[in-house]
Scaffold this active site. Structure first.
Site, PDB file in Angstrom:
ATOM      1  N   THR A 159      44.703   7.298  27.662  1.00 45.38           N
ATOM      2  CA  THR A 159      44.813   4.980  27.792  1.00 45.38           C
ATOM      3  C   THR A 159      45.406   5.426  29.510  1.00 45.38           C
ATOM      4  OG1 THR A 159      45.709   5.486  25.527  1.00 45.38           O
ATOM      5  CG2 THR A 159      45.821   3.671  27.115  1.00 45.38           C
ATOM      6  N   ARG A 178      48.198  13.236  29.076  1.00 47.17           N
ATOM      7  CA  ARG A 178      49.577  14.229  28.913  1.00 47.17           C
ATOM      8  C   ARG A 178      49.382  14.544  28.337  1.00 47.17           C
ATOM      9  NH1 ARG A 178      51.563   7.813  27.784  1.00 47.17           N
ATOM     10  NH2 ARG A 178      51.633   6.871  29.895  1.00 47.17           N
ATOM     11  N   SER A 226      55.625   8.232  29.897  1.00 49.52           N
ATOM     12  CA  SER A 226      56.033   7.089  29.684  1.00 49.52           C
ATOM     13  C   SER A 226      57.041   7.115  28.393  1.00 49.52           C
ATOM     14  CB  SER A 226      55.265   6.087  28.929  1.00 49.52           C
ATOM     15  OG  SER A 226      54.911   5.286  28.395  1.00 49.52           O
ATOM     16  N   HIS A 227      56.582   6.732  27.426  1.00 46.52           N
ATOM     17  CA  HIS A 227      57.649   6.241  26.472  1.00 46.52           C
ATOM     18  C   HIS A 227      57.916   6.970  24.909  1.00 46.52           C
ATOM     19  CE1 HIS A 227      53.548   5.646  24.888  1.00 46.52           C
ATOM     20  NE2 HIS A 227      53.969   5.785  24.013  1.00 46.52           N
ATOM     21  N   LYS A 240      49.408  10.565  36.438  1.00 47.16           N
ATOM     22  CA  LYS A 240      48.130  10.106  36.665  1.00 47.16           C
ATOM     23  C   LYS A 240      47.696   9.304  37.916  1.00 47.16           C
ATOM     24  CE  LYS A 240      50.182   5.512  35.433  1.00 47.16           C
ATOM     25  NZ  LYS A 240      49.945   3.901  35.209  1.00 47.16           N
ATOM     26  N   ASP A 244      61.344   1.658  28.963  1.00 53.50           N
ATOM     27  CA  ASP A 244      60.501   2.686  28.359  1.00 53.50           C
ATOM     28  C   ASP A 244      60.881   3.563  28.985  1.00 53.50           C
ATOM     29  OD1 ASP A 244      58.620   1.626  29.898  1.00 53.50           O
ATOM     30  OD2 ASP A 244      57.781   2.792  28.358  1.00 53.50           O
ATOM     31  N   ASP A 260      58.983   5.357  31.556  1.00 54.86           N
ATOM     32  CA  ASP A 260      59.090   4.991  33.090  1.00 54.86           C
ATOM     33  C   ASP A 260      59.315   3.575  33.458  1.00 54.86           C
ATOM     34  OD1 ASP A 260      56.948   4.394  31.478  1.00 54.86           O
ATOM     35  OD2 ASP A 260      55.285   5.169  32.975  1.00 54.86           O
ATOM     36  N   ASP A 270      58.405   0.994  33.144  1.00 56.14           N
ATOM     37  CA  ASP A 270      56.380  -0.702  32.842  1.00 56.14           C
ATOM     38  C   ASP A 270      57.117  -1.401  31.057  1.00 56.14           C
ATOM     39  OD1 ASP A 270      55.537   1.545  31.019  1.00 56.14           O
ATOM     40  OD2 ASP A 270      53.852   1.788  32.692  1.00 56.14           O
ATOM     41  N   ARG A 271      57.606  -0.488  29.957  1.00 53.16           N
ATOM     42  CA  ARG A 271      57.492  -1.948  28.777  1.00 53.16           C
ATOM     43  C   ARG A 271      58.946  -2.134  29.046  1.00 53.16           C
ATOM     44  NH1 ARG A 271      54.869   1.894  23.663  1.00 53.16           N
ATOM     45  NH2 ARG A 271      53.054   2.330  25.112  1.00 53.16           N
ATOM     46  N   THR A 304      42.193  -1.398  25.868  1.00 58.65           N
ATOM     47  CA  THR A 304      44.028  -1.178  25.643  1.00 58.65           C
ATOM     48  C   THR A 304      44.214  -0.237  26.856  1.00 58.65           C
ATOM     49  OG1 THR A 304      44.429  -1.276  23.019  1.00 58.65           O
ATOM     50  CG2 THR A 304      45.047   0.144  24.500  1.00 58.65           C
ATOM     51  N   GLU A 329      50.574  -6.831  26.034  1.00 60.56           N
ATOM     52  CA  GLU A 329      49.465  -5.736  25.327  1.00 60.56           C
ATOM     53  C   GLU A 329      50.774  -5.883  24.852  1.00 60.56           C
ATOM     54  OE1 GLU A 329      47.678  -1.935  26.584  1.00 60.56           O
ATOM     55  OE2 GLU A 329      48.879  -1.645  28.167  1.00 60.56           O
ATOM     56  N   LYS A 343      52.441  -2.971  34.049  1.00 58.70           N
ATOM     57  CA  LYS A 343      53.196  -4.232  33.534  1.00 58.70           C
ATOM     58  C   LYS A 343      54.525  -3.179  34.043  1.00 58.70           C
ATOM     59  CE  LYS A 343      52.882  -0.546  29.169  1.00 58.70           C
ATOM     60  NZ  LYS A 343      52.051   0.220  29.835  1.00 58.70           N
ATOM     61  N   ARG A 353      46.463   3.668  15.084  1.00 61.15           N
ATOM     62  CA  ARG A 353      47.106   2.714  14.538  1.00 61.15           C
ATOM     63  C   ARG A 353      46.345   1.797  13.880  1.00 61.15           C
ATOM     64  NH1 ARG A 353      50.690   3.801  18.576  1.00 61.15           N
ATOM     65  NH2 ARG A 353      50.127   5.034  20.792  1.00 61.15           N
TER      66      ARG A 353
HETATM   67  C1  VG1 Z   1      49.723   2.879  24.400  1.00 64.69           C
HETATM   68  C2  VG1 Z   1      49.695   1.200  24.351  1.00 64.69           C
HETATM   69  C3  VG1 Z   1      48.988   1.261  25.156  1.00 64.69           C
HETATM   70  C4  VG1 Z   1      49.700   0.951  26.646  1.00 64.69           C
HETATM   71  C5  VG1 Z   1      49.967   2.903  26.481  1.00 64.69           C
HETATM   72  C6  VG1 Z   1      50.840   2.888  28.311  1.00 64.69           C
HETATM   73  O1  VG1 Z   1      47.996   4.101  24.519  1.00 64.69           O
HETATM   74  O2  VG1 Z   1      49.010   1.834  22.546  1.00 64.69           O
HETATM   75  O3  VG1 Z   1      48.848  -0.498  24.888  1.00 64.69           O
HETATM   76  O4  VG1 Z   1      48.635   0.801  27.467  1.00 64.69           O
HETATM   77  O5  VG1 Z   1      49.886   2.889  25.753  1.00 64.69           O
HETATM   78  O6  VG1 Z   1      51.736   2.263  27.815  1.00 64.69           O
HETATM   79  P1  VG1 Z   1      47.750   4.075  22.975  1.00 64.69           P
HETATM   80  O7  VG1 Z   1      46.559   4.385  23.564  1.00 64.69           O
HETATM   81  O8  VG1 Z   1      48.623   5.072  22.792  1.00 64.69           O
HETATM   82  O9  VG1 Z   1      47.220   3.126  21.572  1.00 64.69           O
HETATM   83  V1  VG1 Z   1      52.696   3.306  28.604  1.00 64.69           V
HETATM   84  O10 VG1 Z   1      54.419   2.835  28.481  1.00 64.69           O
HETATM   85  O11 VG1 Z   1      52.864   4.794  27.443  1.00 64.69           O
HETATM   86  O12 VG1 Z   1      51.913   3.674  30.029  1.00 64.69           O
HETATM   87 CO    CO Z   2      55.595   3.322  29.910  1.00 69.64          CO
END
Ligand code: VG1
Ligand code: CO
Length: 542
Positions: free
Chosen positions: A18, A22, A112-113, A125, A276, A278, A280-281, A343, A362, A375, A495
């Site tokens: 996504t 990772r 990210s998170h 990325k 989060d 990085d 962005d959340r 997504t 999102e 974001k 999910r």
């Molecule tokens: C998750 C979220 C998605 C978001 C992505 C990256 O993806 O659901 O909405 O864009 O993380 O966010 P997935 O494929 O695990 O549902 V971040 O803040 O991790 O760059």
């Molecule tokens: Co993030």
């Protein structure tokens, strides 16, 4: 400059998900692993001499080593100018902004998170010249190159120092180390009414910002405490740490526990927020009040003209498919287009570039606008502060009034993490096979209106993306969505997104769990979650 060409062989798993590639940190630390992927990425990006590449990460374990490798490989692949955040640090939205200042692209190091550290996760990325995550056509091409890679290039460079601001010529490549915060803070000041927010804090308004020992600490301290006058200590967990202090830097009610404890306790402040790994959340809290990310997007859209940067109104809005339809109701009232995308932030890029949308978001705690192409957590926090300052009302008042005006979309997400892949694939296969028979049937007192596997055609460039999640849509506006995560690093994550729409005034103030109880049962039953995964409870409910 001495360039070494290293012989290598491909890894079988270098396919971005996504949001980039990772993996567990030890996977990235294997000899050649990072190098292979970076070579594939640089070849596909094909930057020309004279163009700039931005590099930065969220500071997690392995960030600096990875950046060192990338600089040496960039030089060896003919890149003549790299821009790096001091200490190798850049939040994802700040990186997006820096790229947009004139670079040809950027490499962002983050998972990210996901937790970081020697046993945590790492990620990488590529963002294109518009500042946004590269589209699927690019990531697919990188995966294909990585799968066939036999050599990579790396240069010997003179010593350099990522902790010293300024220009450092390194043979054929010039390194610029920049303040990671300054340009971003200036951008925020250009969008929001800093005077009004300053006055709000001066009147005694109190907030807590939980940076979760991740990248937004320095950004939040500079903007909230230094520039806007929030009291010192407003930002907690403000020092970025390579392992995020052992925490899980995901801003939700489960993981942002310091913040949640305070905001739901007897001494709750007026406003709470978290971001989060990085940056962005975002999570937005009022006093003992949680704002769902889907509602947050809708509220920001409805109040956008109160904010200087959006005073002229919105061209349109977009949300990812599993995000609740709360923003759709606002778009309808405003008479502006509302797009439903798969997504992942990369799908908003074309719409933002074409000027078709101004705000997007999102359900996964992500909100943003055309100011960058990612974001942006702190941006959302400042947007809320600006709206609160302009309206003189509490978060809860603003949201309740929003529901009264536009209706309420009750919303919850159940995550089943680290499920064996066969079981998760079995769930999705079962649902796909059931799709055709669902329309017209009655489930839990609701009638299925349509059911499909979401497919998307980008309205700007015509590119298509299939199999983006199973949707079960009911006649009363309720929805159930199922998809597999594309960011996990262990097994599969299922999910399940559950939503109902309510417009009857007496029914707008229910507990979400109560309002959605039957629909949750329907959702879990339809997918045979318990039988197929052995899980009686989800890992996380948001
Ligand atoms: C998750 C979220 C998605 C978001 C992505 C990256 O993806 O659901 O909405 O864009 O993380 O966010 P997935 O494929 O695990 O549902 V971040 O803040 O991790 O760059
Ligand atoms: Co993030």
């Amino acid at each position: 400059m001495v360039v070494t060409v290293v012989t290598t062989s491909p890894f079988a798993d270098q396919r971005p998900g996504t949001s980039g590639l990772r993996k567990r940190t030890p996977v990235f630390q294997q000899p050649h692993y990072l190098e292979n992927f970076v070579q594939a990425l640089l070849e596909e990006a094909a930057l020309q001499a004279g163009q700039s590449l931005v590099i930065g990460g969220d500071g997690r374990y392995f960030n600096r080593e990875a950046i060192g490798t990338i600089i040496r490989m960039a030089a060896a692949n003919g890149i003549t100018h790299v821009v790096v955040g001091r200490g190798g640090l850049l939040s994802t939205p700040a990186a997006s902004h820096l790229i947009r200042q004139g670079a040809a692209g950027g490499i962002i190091l983050s998972a990210s998170h996901n937790p970081g550290g020697p046993d945590g996760d790492f990620g990488i990325k590529y963002n294109a010249g518009n500042g946004g995550p590269a589209p699927e056509s690019f990531t697919n091409a990188v995966a294909a190159r990585a799968a066939a890679l036999t050599r990579y290039r790396v240069a010997d460079l003179p010593p350099y120092d990522l902790d010293v601001l300024g220009r450092q010529p390194l043979g054929d490549v010039t390194l610029d180390v920049v303040d990671p915060v300054r340009a971003y803070a200036d951008l925020m000041a250009s969008l929001f009414d800093f005077d009004a927010i300053r006055a709000l804090f001066a009147r005694g308004f109190r907030m807590r910002m939980d940076s979760m020992h991740a990248i937004t600490g320095p950004y939040a301290v500079e903007i909230l405490e230094r520039q806007l006058g929030a009291p010192e200590g407003t930002v907690i967990n403000a020092v970025p740490l390579p392992d995020f202090g052992g925490g899980h830097p995901d801003p939700n009610l489960t993981y942002a526990h310091d913040l949640v404890e305070e905001m739901f306790g007897v001494h709750a402040l007026d406003f709470g927020a978290a971001s989060d790994g990085d940056g962005d959340r975002n999570m937005i809290l009022g006093q003992r009040f949680f704002v769902t990310p889907s509602d947050s997007l809708a509220v920001l859209a409805a109040n956008a003209t109160l904010v200087p940067g959006y005073r002229g109104g919105l061209a349109g809005v977009a949300r990812s498919m599993p995000t609740s339809a709360a923003v759709d109701a606002v778009a309808e009232t405003l008479g502006i287009p509302c797009f439903e995308t798969p997504t992942g932030w990369k799908f908003f890029g074309t719409l933002l570039d074409a000027g078709r949308i101004t705000l997007c978001g999102e359900e996964s705690f992500g909100t943003g606008s055309n100011h960058v192409r990612e974001k942006d957590g702190l941006w959302a926090v400042l947007f809320w502060l600006n709206v609160i300052a302009a309206r003189g009302e509490s978060v809860e008042q603003i949201v309740r009034q929003h529901w009264a005006t536009y209706g309420r979309n009750y919303y919850t997400r159940y995550d089943y993490e680290a499920v064996p892949s066969e079981a998760a694939n079995g769930v999705m296969a079962l649902l796909r096979s059931a799709l055709a028979g669902l329309p017209g049937t009655s489930l839990g007192g609701r009638t299925v209106h349509a059911a499909d596997d979401f497919a998307y055609t980008d309205p700007v460039d015509g590119s298509t993306s299939a199999k983006q999640g199973i949707r079960v849509l009911f006649t009363d506006g309720a929805r159930i969505v199922y998809r597999l995560s594309g960011t996990g690093t262990e097994g599969a994550t299922i999910r399940v997104y559950i939503e109902s729409r309510e417009t009857v005034p007496e029914r707008l103030g229910m507990e979400t769990a109560v309002a959605l109880r039957e629909l949750v049962d329907v959702a879990l039953g339809l997918a045979e979650i318990v039988a197929r995964t052995g899980r009686t409870e989800p890992t996380v409910i948001t």
